[in-house]
Design an enzyme around this catalytic site. Structure first.
Site, PDB file in Angstrom:
ATOM      1  N   GLU A   1       0.830  -1.212   0.000  1.00 45.21           N
ATOM      2  CA  GLU A   1       0.000   0.000   0.000  1.00 45.21           C
ATOM      3  C   GLU A   1       0.863   1.261   0.000  1.00 45.21           C
ATOM      4  OE1 GLU A   1      -3.094  -0.348   3.075  1.00 45.21           O
ATOM      5  OE2 GLU A   1      -4.378  -1.068   1.459  1.00 45.21           O
TER       6      GLU A   1
ATOM      7  N   LYS B   1     -12.329  -0.045  -1.333  1.00 44.68           N
ATOM      8  CA  LYS B   1     -11.391   0.313  -0.270  1.00 44.68           C
ATOM      9  C   LYS B   1     -11.872   1.551   0.487  1.00 44.68           C
ATOM     10  CE  LYS B   1      -7.315   0.060   1.831  1.00 44.68           C
ATOM     11  NZ  LYS B   1      -6.876  -1.139   2.560  1.00 44.68           N
TER      12      LYS B   1
END
Lengths: 404, 404
Positions: free
Chosen positions: B170, B378
């Site tokens: 990420e 997300k």
């Protein structure tokens, strides 16, 4: 017939002024003009203290050179000057060579450390966009690291400014505005931050009116600045600086940030090229040519012009550099056209020293002023320098309009 | 009759969920609840990679604890936990002591360096707001210094990320978005920047569907990331890291920035307090109490819950910590009210790993997804965790709505 070739070194206040004045004054095929600069942008040197403190983004302090030159008349060359070969009348760049018939040396100044130990290694100087950006980021990184580290080093929150001259004072003024913002950004108690100004001279802003100086000191002290006057920087180290009053009282100040703003000298290129100079500054003739040279003009921070009234050199300012650019543009054309050269006479319209975005001190039109009046005048001056180079459109694009 | 006293240590996902659930469920004078946290704010641990890369300001990643607790029912104490005295049923803070009847240990995890030499000294970890802010500023300062220094150190433009697990990937995704902006800010040629991910395991994102993993690797490589898979970090030094495939092929990578994202362990406080733990994680009972303790619950990164299906621990996630908070709130009240305790059963709704603000991979509702669909999901997940703690008003204040 070959066109005369004019090479201008540097696109600071003086060089850019010369180029823009020349391009207005010459006919389409009268001369060939080349403007050489390290970066493809000009920056306002007198605004760098703001970018350094982080109160003005560095993109607001610079503009593309291509946006103010007329490409039909001026060729811009991005290059780094190594030296001038006066005998062969050519400029040596890192990237190649440029022959000239007339040369304008407007390469700006450099920070002067007077040989004080450690300053080159451990201190920052407010000299260009790169260094200003680095100072801003360095201070932010010190604050971030203080907050992240387990064993907190209090000295990370101490900022020492060497020099209480123009640049030092203006930078302190911006820091006074910036520190509260930084404390908010990094969750730091503002009482932990120390801003210290160390000045060897017996006064702040030597040469300024004492009443204005007192005002400036009081205002900056209110913003958290501590002044150590009559105190010399002896040495900079990895962990701080050593200062002293005379030989005996020597003291170490622990600090994570030292900004050296106590001296400007001329450019080493001038000395390297064999011009007779004092600390990189050439005492130019009244027509701004280097002594003994018919074809080389030197202006800006690398030139020395004597103020006859007090028999001392004028301080190197943007105002003078720009006025020199106007005179040089006139004198080069006079040489080419067989006319008479004019004498450079500075016309000091005023001097204003800012103390942050909303405060200043200064003298303009023969009047002393402080506070918002002076601050307003400072912005007028800043916008005027844009206007002189790029006209109203540049002022609209880059000017300062945060006037209350 | 004395009211039962509940002390909650930590205002992360688990602790804050416990506190907000309890305050809804208890009567006005039924219990005394104290919530202890080092900072007066909660931060979204799962968003820290964005603050670290500089793609999201750290103030967007945190909110005041006072904004979500009901002061009539929960007393907030800003303090740093030293250890738990289990025999005397009290918590030792740096600032004092707190007796408890029921204790919830939700103190979060720590970076695990596996004893690799130099990591503690020379590598950053994405662990809290302070470290995220420091990483952001460190990278910016490297770029600024590269541009300002005369002898340019190319390694300042190299960023090494240790670990290709969730956090590493990420963070790389955000760096991929951030580096072009940084290059613009610091006038740096993007081709000079290197982003390298070093992972000892034979694959990126172990445990993820291989098709999704391939997508992630391809997308990150497009953004300029170089992967060194099956390569272990052997040592971090002042100038870089030493990596190797096996014992023989050892290589030094010069870099100004190492971010270690390869391991999370439980909190040292847990071990210091004498709970039986593996790398700071306590294998809790089905009702989330520490084995042998009637009155101590341990949740979040310092707890270990076995996934019976595969006989391996669940990874420590925000999702599980929050669900544990719900169960603990229920079970404490059950103890007080003499009801039956419930068993904690994780309900994994989905897992999405972002690859920057506009791309992601994941599985939700049993479906694989990539790209903007996954990225949208997300943000839904991120907003949901706000919703669960602070309801719609917190989502409006801190939620992510940059949905295209």
């Amino acid at each position: 017939m070959r066109k005369p070739k004019i090479v201008i070194l540097g696109a600071g206040y003086g060089g850019l002024m010369t180029a823009t004045r020349l391009q207005k004054a010459v006919g389409m095929n009268e001369v060939e003009i080349q403007l050489v600069n390290k970066n493809d942008y000009h920056y306002e040197t007198t605004w760098l203290h703001e970018a350094s403190a982080g109160t003005l983004h560095h993109d607001r302090v610079r503009y593309d050179i291509s946006s103010v030159i007329d490409r039909n008349k001026v060729e811009f060359i991005q290059g780094t000057v190594v030296e001038v070969n006066r005998e062969e009348k050519k400029v040596i760049l890192e990237e190649g060579e440029l022959p000239y018939d007339y040369l304008v040396v407007a390469v700006g100044g450099e920070s002067e450390t007077f040989g004080i130990k450690g300053l080159k290694e451990y201190a920052f100087s407010i000299v260009n966009v790169n260094s200003a950006r680095q100072i801003r980021d360095h201070i932010e990184y010190q604050f971030a690291t203080y907050q992240a580290e387990e064993d907190k080093k209090e000295e990370r929150l101490t900022i020492v400014v060497g020099g209480a001259g123009f640049t030092g004072i203006e930078f302190l003024g911006e820091l006074g505005n910036r520190v509260p913002e930084l404390c908010k950004e990094y969750d730091i108690d503002p009482h932990k931050v120390k801003i210290i100004c160390v000045e060897a001279a017996p006064t702040v802003l030597p040469g300024f009116d004492p009443e204005l100086v007192n005002y400036a000191v009081a205002q900056l002290e209110k913003k958290g600045v501590t002044f150590m006057i009559g105190t010399a920087v002896k040495e900079a180290t990895e962990t701080g600086i050593i200062v002293g009053k005379g030989e005996d009282e020597v003291e170490e100040i622990k600090t994570g940030t030292v900004v050296w703003a106590a001296g400007v000298r001329g450019n080493a290129i001038v000395e390297k090229s064999g011009f007779e100079a004092m600390r990189g500054r050439v005492k130019v003739q009244p027509d701004l040519r280097a002594p003994g040279h018919d074809d080389v003009f030197i202006i800006g921070d690398s030139s020395l012009v004597i103020n006859e009234e007090i028999n001392r050199p004028y301080p190197p300012t943007a105002q003078i550099a720009m006025q020199q650019g106007v005179t040089v543009a006139h004198n080069i054309l006079a040489l080419i056209r067989g006319k008479e050269l004019e004498t450079f006479v500075p016309d000091i319209k005023g001097t204003v020293c800012s103390l942050g975005h909303d405060d200043a001190i200064g003298v303009a039109f023969g009047k002393k002023m402080t506070g918002s009046t002076a601050s307003f005048m400072k912005k007028v001056i800043d916008n005027r320098s844009l206007f002189m180079v790029g006209g109203p459109s540049l002022v609209l694009k880059k000017g300062k309009f945060n006037i209350f």
